[in-house]
Design a protein around this motif. Structure first.
Motif, PDB file in Angstrom:
ATOM      1  N   GLU A   1      42.243  17.285  34.928  1.00  0.00           N
ATOM      2  CA  GLU A   1      43.346  17.397  34.120  1.00  0.00           C
ATOM      3  C   GLU A   1      42.260  18.353  33.427  1.00  0.00           C
ATOM      4  O   GLU A   1      41.309  17.655  32.618  1.00  0.00           O
TER       5      GLU A   1
ATOM      6  N   ILE B   1      44.825  14.482  28.411  1.00  0.00           N
ATOM      7  CA  ILE B   1      45.328  13.777  29.495  1.00  0.00           C
ATOM      8  C   ILE B   1      44.561  13.573  30.034  1.00  0.00           C
ATOM      9  O   ILE B   1      43.261  13.871  30.326  1.00  0.00           O
TER      10      ILE B   1
ATOM     11  N   HIS C   1      48.926  16.731  26.725  1.00  0.00           N
ATOM     12  CA  HIS C   1      50.338  15.898  26.539  1.00  0.00           C
ATOM     13  C   HIS C   1      51.586  15.578  26.163  1.00  0.00           C
ATOM     14  O   HIS C   1      52.041  16.265  25.288  1.00  0.00           O
TER      15      HIS C   1
ATOM     16  N   HIS D   1      46.694  15.577  22.168  1.00  0.00           N
ATOM     17  CA  HIS D   1      47.390  16.475  23.888  1.00  0.00           C
ATOM     18  C   HIS D   1      46.784  15.801  24.496  1.00  0.00           C
ATOM     19  O   HIS D   1      46.971  16.984  26.034  1.00  0.00           O
TER      20      HIS D   1
END
Length: 279
Positions: A253, A248, A225, A246
């Motif tokens: 993802e 997403i 992220h 971090h």
């Protein structure tokens, strides 16, 4: 869960707050869900809203989550000054060995006893655990407790001063490896490629200690992220927290795929399935 914005603290108002005493020590443990037990160990600087979000994903996958308070202010959004103070305090705490290779933090004895208690309360074939960052290696040391079946290491970062060091004694690592081989168990581990706290050297050391029972997953730093909370942007300063700060939360993802693999790993191990290496 009640929140007021993206930088709000998490009140943790959907969990049971228990005082649990094992090994002669009392700690607050946040408990939620039903099913086999999974112990979720927070990363630095504590049980943040992102850690609590991951714990709720585990709960919703059909498990009883035990989330012990080990440091920091429970539910706090990770701001820079508060997070740095928590980290400094933990680094000098007698419960942790932030700078000592080849030795386990004393708190892992308490966590092993918690795993035994959780297994007794929840039943099933055994217990899972996930450690993150400062607690990353704890799930491995917890394999010295026979109830532990499903260890996950997310960006294990100790010892902080030894990029290739392991926070477990060689004898304990050998004992864990023997158990992994005897019972056909594996250890899942995650890091970002550019993580300066959990390095390629450390994963190499784990592979040497555990052989093919160590199953590493290395995500590209570009999968992190881009706008984590201030503590992670300003103190950590690199792609680091695979399933929390971090992550997403969007289809396709790599971090979300890592989360799903961990949940599937817990399901496979703790509902009586084969304990072999994930594909």
């Amino acid at each position: 869960m009640t929140t007021t914005g993206p930088e709000a603290d998490d009140p943790l108002d959907d969990v049971e707050h228990r005082d649990i005493t094992v090994e002669g020590q009392r700690k607050v443990v946040h408990v939620m869900g039903r099913g086999p037990a999974v112990i979720v160990l927070a990363e630095m600087p504590g049980i943040s809203p992102h850690v609590a979000r991951f714990a709720r994903w585990v709960r919703d996958a059909g498990f009883t989550v035990y989330m012990p308070s080990l440091f920091g202010r429970d539910g706090a959004f990770p701001r820079t000054a508060e997070g740095r103070a928590v980290m400094q305090q933990a680094c000098v705490s007698a419960e942790f060995r932030a700078f000592a290779a080849n030795a386990s933090s004393p708190v892992t004895r308490w966590l092993r006893a918690l795993a035994s208690l959780a297994h007794g309360e929840c039943g099933g074939p055994g217990v899972g655990a996930i450690g993150m960052c400062f607690t990353g290696n704890f799930a491995l040391t917890m394999m010295l407790e026979r109830a532990m079946l499903a260890p996950v290491l997310c960006q294990p970062s100790l010892p902080l001063n030894s990029p290739g060091g392991l926070e477990i004694s060689p004898d304990d690592a050998a004992t864990v490896r023997e158990r992994l081989e005897r019972e056909n168990l594996t250890v899942l581990a995650y890091r970002f490629e550019g993580d300066r706290f959990c390095t390629a050297q450390r994963f190499k050391a784990y592979a040497e200690a555990l052989g093919d029972r160590f199953v590493p997953r290395v995500l590209p730093s570009s999968a992190a992220h881009p706008s984590p909370p201030p503590f992670f942007a300003e103190v950590v300063g690199c792609a680091h927290s695979v399933v929390t700060a971090h992550l997403i939360d969007a289809a396709g993802e790599p971090t979300l795929a890592a989360r799903d693999e961990i949940l599937a790993f817990f399901t496979q191990r703790l509902r009586g399935g084969d304990g072999g290496t994930p594909s």
